[in-house]
Design a protein around this motif. Sequence first.
Motif, PDB file in Angstrom:
ATOM      1  N   ALA A   1      10.344 -21.021   0.050  1.00  0.00           N
ATOM      2  CA  ALA A   1       8.552 -20.448   1.294  1.00  0.00           C
ATOM      3  C   ALA A   1       8.573 -18.984   0.995  1.00  0.00           C
ATOM      4  O   ALA A   1       7.500 -18.789   0.839  1.00  0.00           O
ATOM      5  N   ALA A   2       9.722 -18.107   0.831  1.00  0.00           N
ATOM      6  CA  ALA A   2       9.629 -16.514   1.476  1.00  0.00           C
ATOM      7  C   ALA A   2       9.487 -17.027  -0.498  1.00  0.00           C
ATOM      8  O   ALA A   2       8.169 -15.433  -0.278  1.00  0.00           O
ATOM      9  N   MET A   3       9.568 -17.509  -1.479  1.00  0.00           N
ATOM     10  CA  MET A   3       9.823 -16.811  -2.371  1.00  0.00           C
ATOM     11  C   MET A   3       8.168 -16.691  -3.231  1.00  0.00           C
ATOM     12  O   MET A   3       7.457 -15.981  -4.107  1.00  0.00           O
ATOM     13  N   LEU A   4       7.644 -17.925  -2.053  1.00  0.00           N
ATOM     14  CA  LEU A   4       6.130 -18.650  -3.271  1.00  0.00           C
ATOM     15  C   LEU A   4       5.596 -17.251  -1.666  1.00  0.00           C
ATOM     16  O   LEU A   4       4.285 -16.650  -2.625  1.00  0.00           O
ATOM     17  N   TRP A   5       4.900 -16.828  -0.703  1.00  0.00           N
ATOM     18  CA  TRP A   5       4.807 -15.953  -0.159  1.00  0.00           C
ATOM     19  C   TRP A   5       4.547 -14.814  -0.741  1.00  0.00           C
ATOM     20  O   TRP A   5       3.863 -14.044  -0.692  1.00  0.00           O
ATOM     21  N   VAL A   6       6.057 -14.055  -1.075  1.00  0.00           N
ATOM     22  CA  VAL A   6       5.981 -12.767  -2.025  1.00  0.00           C
ATOM     23  C   VAL A   6       5.288 -12.809  -3.596  1.00  0.00           C
ATOM     24  O   VAL A   6       5.317 -12.019  -3.314  1.00  0.00           O
ATOM     25  N   GLY A   7       6.286 -14.171  -3.595  1.00  0.00           N
ATOM     26  CA  GLY A   7       5.519 -13.743  -4.829  1.00  0.00           C
ATOM     27  C   GLY A   7       4.043 -13.843  -4.906  1.00  0.00           C
ATOM     28  O   GLY A   7       3.289 -12.983  -5.818  1.00  0.00           O
ATOM     29  N   GLY A   8       3.208 -14.792  -3.828  1.00  0.00           N
ATOM     30  CA  GLY A   8       2.434 -14.440  -4.478  1.00  0.00           C
ATOM     31  C   GLY A   8       0.799 -13.856  -4.153  1.00  0.00           C
ATOM     32  O   GLY A   8      -0.234 -12.856  -4.532  1.00  0.00           O
ATOM     33  N   GLY A   9       1.873 -13.257  -2.971  1.00  0.00           N
ATOM     34  CA  GLY A   9       1.465 -11.793  -2.249  1.00  0.00           C
ATOM     35  C   GLY A   9       1.893 -11.006  -2.941  1.00  0.00           C
ATOM     36  O   GLY A   9       0.821  -9.894  -3.190  1.00  0.00           O
ATOM     37  N   LEU A  10       2.425 -10.538  -4.013  1.00  0.00           N
ATOM     38  CA  LEU A  10       2.180  -9.295  -4.967  1.00  0.00           C
ATOM     39  C   LEU A  10       1.304  -9.847  -6.194  1.00  0.00           C
ATOM     40  O   LEU A  10       0.771  -8.491  -6.464  1.00  0.00           O
ATOM     41  N   ILE A  11       1.457 -10.350  -6.269  1.00  0.00           N
ATOM     42  CA  ILE A  11      -0.207 -11.402  -7.456  1.00  0.00           C
ATOM     43  C   ILE A  11      -1.330 -10.358  -6.635  1.00  0.00           C
ATOM     44  O   ILE A  11      -2.154 -10.013  -7.277  1.00  0.00           O
ATOM     45  N   VAL A  12      -1.766 -11.645  -5.428  1.00  0.00           N
ATOM     46  CA  VAL A  12      -2.709 -10.938  -4.781  1.00  0.00           C
ATOM     47  C   VAL A  12      -2.449  -9.546  -4.429  1.00  0.00           C
ATOM     48  O   VAL A  12      -4.337  -8.725  -4.747  1.00  0.00           O
ATOM     49  N   HIS A  13      -1.462  -8.530  -4.197  1.00  0.00           N
ATOM     50  CA  HIS A  13      -2.203  -7.186  -4.103  1.00  0.00           C
ATOM     51  C   HIS A  13      -1.806  -6.623  -5.418  1.00  0.00           C
ATOM     52  O   HIS A  13      -2.757  -6.104  -5.297  1.00  0.00           O
ATOM     53  N   GLY A  14      -1.813  -7.314  -6.204  1.00  0.00           N
ATOM     54  CA  GLY A  14      -2.156  -6.494  -7.805  1.00  0.00           C
ATOM     55  C   GLY A  14      -3.356  -6.347  -7.939  1.00  0.00           C
ATOM     56  O   GLY A  14      -3.792  -5.757  -9.149  1.00  0.00           O
ATOM     57  N   LEU A  15      -4.221  -8.132  -7.853  1.00  0.00           N
ATOM     58  CA  LEU A  15      -5.339  -8.129  -8.357  1.00  0.00           C
ATOM     59  C   LEU A  15      -6.371  -7.535  -7.335  1.00  0.00           C
ATOM     60  O   LEU A  15      -6.934  -6.558  -7.986  1.00  0.00           O
ATOM     61  N   HIS A  16      -5.697  -7.309  -5.916  1.00  0.00           N
ATOM     62  CA  HIS A  16      -6.493  -5.606  -5.425  1.00  0.00           C
ATOM     63  C   HIS A  16      -6.862  -4.303  -5.797  1.00  0.00           C
ATOM     64  O   HIS A  16      -7.121  -3.868  -6.388  1.00  0.00           O
ATOM     65  N   GLU A  17      -5.245  -4.567  -6.262  1.00  0.00           N
ATOM     66  CA  GLU A  17      -5.001  -2.762  -7.163  1.00  0.00           C
ATOM     67  C   GLU A  17      -5.876  -2.518  -8.320  1.00  0.00           C
ATOM     68  O   GLU A  17      -6.611  -1.206  -8.638  1.00  0.00           O
ATOM     69  N   PHE A  18      -6.135  -3.904  -8.811  1.00  0.00           N
ATOM     70  CA  PHE A  18      -6.971  -3.893 -10.294  1.00  0.00           C
ATOM     71  C   PHE A  18      -8.553  -4.105  -9.490  1.00  0.00           C
ATOM     72  O   PHE A  18      -9.607  -4.568 -10.743  1.00  0.00           O
ATOM     73  N   HIS A  19      -8.752  -3.789  -8.774  1.00  0.00           N
ATOM     74  CA  HIS A  19     -10.095  -4.456  -7.865  1.00  0.00           C
ATOM     75  C   HIS A  19     -11.432  -6.209  -8.005  1.00  0.00           C
ATOM     76  O   HIS A  19     -12.150  -5.645  -8.684  1.00  0.00           O
ATOM     77  N   ILE A  20     -10.134  -6.576  -8.621  1.00  0.00           N
ATOM     78  CA  ILE A  20     -10.369  -7.381  -8.703  1.00  0.00           C
ATOM     79  C   ILE A  20     -10.629  -8.649  -6.942  1.00  0.00           C
ATOM     80  O   ILE A  20      -9.191  -9.461  -6.786  1.00  0.00           O
ATOM     81  N   GLU A  21     -11.104  -8.740  -5.936  1.00  0.00           N
ATOM     82  CA  GLU A  21     -11.216  -8.850  -4.426  1.00  0.00           C
ATOM     83  C   GLU A  21     -11.567 -10.468  -4.683  1.00  0.00           C
ATOM     84  O   GLU A  21     -11.660 -10.504  -3.319  1.00  0.00           O
ATOM     85  N   LEU A  22     -12.062 -11.085  -5.502  1.00  0.00           N
ATOM     86  CA  LEU A  22     -12.571 -12.179  -4.832  1.00  0.00           C
ATOM     87  C   LEU A  22     -11.462 -12.668  -3.509  1.00  0.00           C
ATOM     88  O   LEU A  22     -11.984 -13.284  -3.047  1.00  0.00           O
ATOM     89  N   ILE A  23      -9.815 -13.407  -4.794  1.00  0.00           N
ATOM     90  CA  ILE A  23      -8.921 -13.892  -3.470  1.00  0.00           C
ATOM     91  C   ILE A  23      -8.278 -13.175  -2.633  1.00  0.00           C
ATOM     92  O   ILE A  23      -8.402 -12.830  -1.202  1.00  0.00           O
ATOM     93  N   PRO A  24      -8.435 -11.209  -2.621  1.00  0.00           N
ATOM     94  CA  PRO A  24      -7.855 -10.864  -1.784  1.00  0.00           C
ATOM     95  C   PRO A  24      -8.706 -10.791  -0.919  1.00  0.00           C
ATOM     96  O   PRO A  24      -8.279 -10.529   0.546  1.00  0.00           O
ATOM     97  N   GLY A  25      -9.816  -9.908  -1.166  1.00  0.00           N
ATOM     98  CA  GLY A  25     -10.567 -10.314  -0.166  1.00  0.00           C
ATOM     99  C   GLY A  25     -11.345 -11.495   0.413  1.00  0.00           C
ATOM    100  O   GLY A  25     -11.301 -11.758   1.778  1.00  0.00           O
ATOM    101  N   THR A  26     -11.246 -13.113   0.045  1.00  0.00           N
ATOM    102  CA  THR A  26     -11.013 -14.181   0.804  1.00  0.00           C
ATOM    103  C   THR A  26     -10.120 -13.764   1.870  1.00  0.00           C
ATOM    104  O   THR A  26     -10.692 -14.056   2.307  1.00  0.00           O
ATOM    105  N   ILE A  27      -8.863 -13.644   1.900  1.00  0.00           N
ATOM    106  CA  ILE A  27      -7.838 -13.672   2.424  1.00  0.00           C
ATOM    107  C   ILE A  27      -7.656 -13.087   3.471  1.00  0.00           C
ATOM    108  O   ILE A  27      -7.330 -13.457   4.691  1.00  0.00           O
ATOM    109  N   GLU A  28      -7.993 -11.864   3.413  1.00  0.00           N
ATOM    110  CA  GLU A  28      -8.233 -10.738   3.857  1.00  0.00           C
ATOM    111  C   GLU A  28      -9.466 -10.930   4.732  1.00  0.00           C
ATOM    112  O   GLU A  28      -9.108 -10.995   6.412  1.00  0.00           O
ATOM    113  N   HIS A  29     -10.288 -11.534   4.295  1.00  0.00           N
ATOM    114  CA  HIS A  29     -12.025 -12.055   5.746  1.00  0.00           C
ATOM    115  C   HIS A  29     -11.234 -13.218   6.212  1.00  0.00           C
ATOM    116  O   HIS A  29     -11.501 -13.062   7.571  1.00  0.00           O
TER     117      HIS A  29
END
Length: 311
Positions: A235-263
């Motif tokens: 579970a930790a691998m999934l949430w950490v790995g997925g979280g790194l991808i989500v954070h990377g998308l946010h860094e590249f201003h691709i906000e659909l997935i990061p923005g939805t999760i944050e909302h």
Amino acid sequence: MPSGLIALLDDVAGIAKMAATSLDDVAAAAGKAGTKAAGVVIDDAAVTPKYVMGLTPDRELPIIWKIAKGSLRNKLLFLLPAALLISAVAPWLLPPLLMLGGAFLCFEAVEKLLEAFQGGHDVAEEASQTLNSTEIENQKVSSAIRTDFILSGEIMAISLGTVAGEPVWEQAIILVVVAILITAGVYGVVGLIVKMDDIGLHLAKKNGAGNQALGRALVKAMPVLMAVLSVVGTAAMLWVGGGLIVHGLHEFHIELIPGTIEHIAQGAALAVPAIGGFLHWTVTAIGGAIVGLVVGGIIVGALHLLPSKKH
């Protein structure tokens, strides 16, 4: 002369105060960096015990010590210089590297899930039929250190991402502190885990109903603990790995997935303010795990399809 001495003492006191503040900042940043890497640390602690399974009890701690030294060598001699070089020369590389590392963690987690559902062959059992005890130990240590290199790389990269805005010398100190403390913590816990059944057996043979009851409880708890660690690690691998991808998308201003999760996370936190922080973290972790499951599934599916094209 006295006034000059007083001025000098004032300067010394000021420098000492600045140094203390810097050390406090370093300690706080190291704690924050270690917390950010907690998911990978959990997985590291969950993965390592399997490398001493099947060995005689007297060889368990020496093997863990060898793996721990290899882990510290990975972090301090290879990963730390690489992390500082990236930070100094090409900091823009950090987000994509973290995303790649996150994708690898997601892949590993989905592979574990598939093995759990489908069952798999016991590589250690096969090796024991063809290798002597020394060769088996060397093989286990080598395999563990290779796996640790990947997990340690994630720990150092996550830690670097947390302190990327600090001066380079502070980054170096923080990463060294994180490397030493996490290595000591992980392999200290692993040592306790793998010796838990031996401690239980020792207590079960002692006089006193309390000692014997505790000993039997430890022996019975060992397989349950290993099963729980395996689940938590995946579970930790999934949430950490997925979280790194989500954070990377946010860094590249691709906000659909990061923005939805944050909302959704903010909505959950506002709905129950008393436990808002916990709910925000939980929703964010679940969102990261879902992203990790999807990304890992795509990678595993693609890799499993490749060999079929050759037939």
